[in-house]
Design an enzyme around this catalytic site. Sequence first.
Site, PDB file in Angstrom:
ATOM      1  N   ASN A  90      52.081  43.698  33.961  1.00 42.93           N
ATOM      2  CA  ASN A  90      51.855  43.925  35.511  1.00 42.93           C
ATOM      3  C   ASN A  90      52.980  44.463  36.070  1.00 42.93           C
ATOM      4  O   ASN A  90      54.328  43.942  35.847  1.00 42.93           O
ATOM      5  CB  ASN A  90      51.368  42.640  36.110  1.00 42.93           C
ATOM      6  CG  ASN A  90      52.364  41.340  36.002  1.00 42.93           C
ATOM      7  OD1 ASN A  90      52.927  41.171  34.896  1.00 42.93           O
ATOM      8  ND2 ASN A  90      52.426  40.570  37.070  1.00 42.93           N
ATOM      9  N   LEU A  91      52.681  45.485  37.054  1.00 43.99           N
ATOM     10  CA  LEU A  91      53.804  46.030  37.873  1.00 43.99           C
ATOM     11  C   LEU A  91      53.437  45.791  39.202  1.00 43.99           C
ATOM     12  O   LEU A  91      52.347  46.298  39.769  1.00 43.99           O
ATOM     13  CB  LEU A  91      53.931  47.459  37.448  1.00 43.99           C
ATOM     14  CG  LEU A  91      54.053  48.080  36.121  1.00 43.99           C
ATOM     15  CD1 LEU A  91      54.311  49.371  35.723  1.00 43.99           C
ATOM     16  CD2 LEU A  91      55.343  47.212  35.465  1.00 43.99           C
ATOM     17  N   GLU A  92      54.499  45.170  39.962  1.00 46.79           N
ATOM     18  CA  GLU A  92      54.146  45.170  41.538  1.00 46.79           C
ATOM     19  C   GLU A  92      55.452  45.844  42.115  1.00 46.79           C
ATOM     20  O   GLU A  92      56.486  45.807  41.657  1.00 46.79           O
ATOM     21  CB  GLU A  92      54.093  43.547  41.989  1.00 46.79           C
ATOM     22  CG  GLU A  92      53.159  42.735  41.034  1.00 46.79           C
ATOM     23  CD  GLU A  92      53.486  41.176  41.220  1.00 46.79           C
ATOM     24  OE1 GLU A  92      52.676  40.449  40.750  1.00 46.79           O
ATOM     25  OE2 GLU A  92      54.400  40.869  41.867  1.00 46.79           O
ATOM     26  N   HIS A 103      47.793  46.104  36.885  1.00 53.88           N
ATOM     27  CA  HIS A 103      47.449  45.111  36.134  1.00 53.88           C
ATOM     28  C   HIS A 103      47.807  45.160  34.757  1.00 53.88           C
ATOM     29  O   HIS A 103      47.990  46.446  34.045  1.00 53.88           O
ATOM     30  CB  HIS A 103      46.230  44.842  36.087  1.00 53.88           C
ATOM     31  CG  HIS A 103      45.479  44.077  37.572  1.00 53.88           C
ATOM     32  ND1 HIS A 103      44.788  43.231  37.723  1.00 53.88           N
ATOM     33  CD2 HIS A 103      45.966  44.982  38.841  1.00 53.88           C
ATOM     34  CE1 HIS A 103      44.513  42.961  39.125  1.00 53.88           C
ATOM     35  NE2 HIS A 103      45.127  44.113  39.769  1.00 53.88           N
ATOM     36  N   GLU A 105      46.418  44.651  31.753  1.00 58.69           N
ATOM     37  CA  GLU A 105      45.435  45.517  30.842  1.00 58.69           C
ATOM     38  C   GLU A 105      45.422  46.956  31.326  1.00 58.69           C
ATOM     39  O   GLU A 105      45.308  47.526  30.379  1.00 58.69           O
ATOM     40  CB  GLU A 105      44.029  44.831  30.920  1.00 58.69           C
ATOM     41  CG  GLU A 105      43.984  43.450  30.488  1.00 58.69           C
ATOM     42  CD  GLU A 105      44.415  42.366  31.634  1.00 58.69           C
ATOM     43  OE1 GLU A 105      43.707  41.263  31.577  1.00 58.69           O
ATOM     44  OE2 GLU A 105      45.055  42.744  32.414  1.00 58.69           O
ATOM     45  N   CYS A 130      41.320  39.241  34.955  1.00 58.08           N
ATOM     46  CA  CYS A 130      40.595  39.304  36.176  1.00 58.08           C
ATOM     47  C   CYS A 130      39.545  39.973  36.354  1.00 58.08           C
ATOM     48  O   CYS A 130      39.308  40.828  35.434  1.00 58.08           O
ATOM     49  CB  CYS A 130      41.648  39.555  37.428  1.00 58.08           C
ATOM     50  SG  CYS A 130      42.206  41.130  37.527  1.00 58.08           S
ATOM     51  N   CYS A 133      40.319  43.927  35.948  1.00 51.38           N
ATOM     52  CA  CYS A 133      40.685  44.398  34.622  1.00 51.38           C
ATOM     53  C   CYS A 133      39.393  44.495  33.740  1.00 51.38           C
ATOM     54  O   CYS A 133      39.142  45.367  33.192  1.00 51.38           O
ATOM     55  CB  CYS A 133      41.646  43.501  34.032  1.00 51.38           C
ATOM     56  SG  CYS A 133      43.237  43.848  34.955  1.00 51.38           S
TER      57      CYS A 133
END
Length: 294
Positions: A90-92, A103, A105, A130, A133
């Site tokens: 995951n990249l925020e 996300h 996936e 989730c 995804c």
Amino acid sequence: MSEKIRKTLSLIESQQLAQDVWHILQEQHFKGMLPYFTVEHLCTKHQLTPQQLALKLLPIAAAYSLAPISQFHVGAIAIGQRGAYYFGANLEFASTHIQQTVHAEQSAISHAWMNHESAITDVVVNYTPCGHCRQFMNELKTAPQLKIHLPHSQNNLLHSYLPDAFGPADLDIQHFLLDAQNNQLTYETQDPVMLTALECANAAHAPYSKSYHGIAIETKDKQIYRGSYAENAAFNPSLPALQVALNHLLLSGDTLQNIQRIVMIEKANHLCYRHMAEDLVANLVDIPLDYIAL
């Protein structure tokens, strides 16, 4: 990246496996993927199935995560049709819109896509996918057969998580994410970064809006990373090309600090991603987005 991965090695039960994978990643400059022949070698040496091996390597995949908001690090591995592993995380991005998030996936699947993978058979992830995804994965041609593997539960069909699923067929679309695509866009240039962005726009999966865009990121050492737009039948789980390209860069072991140029080529129709991309670029690096409208 090397130090982040080194810290995860203690989370792998077999230290021999941990050291084997460490040396492999070190040799390929921490590019977050394993070719099928490497997977076969590790499975044979350590007497594991491909799914069991992937589960053991999830801490390494999660090391690629950027989670300044949640501090919740998710790792995923997409397994290609020949058995290659494509890591994802995951990249925020802080101080911008939450919709800019990638996300895990999505990360693994788009990473596979940018490495020219044409089909995904399995997705291995350290937390239950989730709804976002699940819908993103339903854009794949292999969705009816796609298996999801979790640390506590393996060999689950995607559609067991997404019953009575809505997908491309409901909108009379027979072209799927990862399928070969040529959107027949043209632009006269000899610039290799612009040519890569054009190639990515031509490969974009956007059968719903028919708004195509692609991104090319050039680093200070002249590496070029790719990103194509991945649209989704449910619209909101769509993944912009900039996120795909940033993901490609980070999963290749590179850094945001090494970026020197970002080119976007877009054929806008019902949608335009320019301002969303400009916002994220301004948030991450001190360079303008080089935008070309077709």
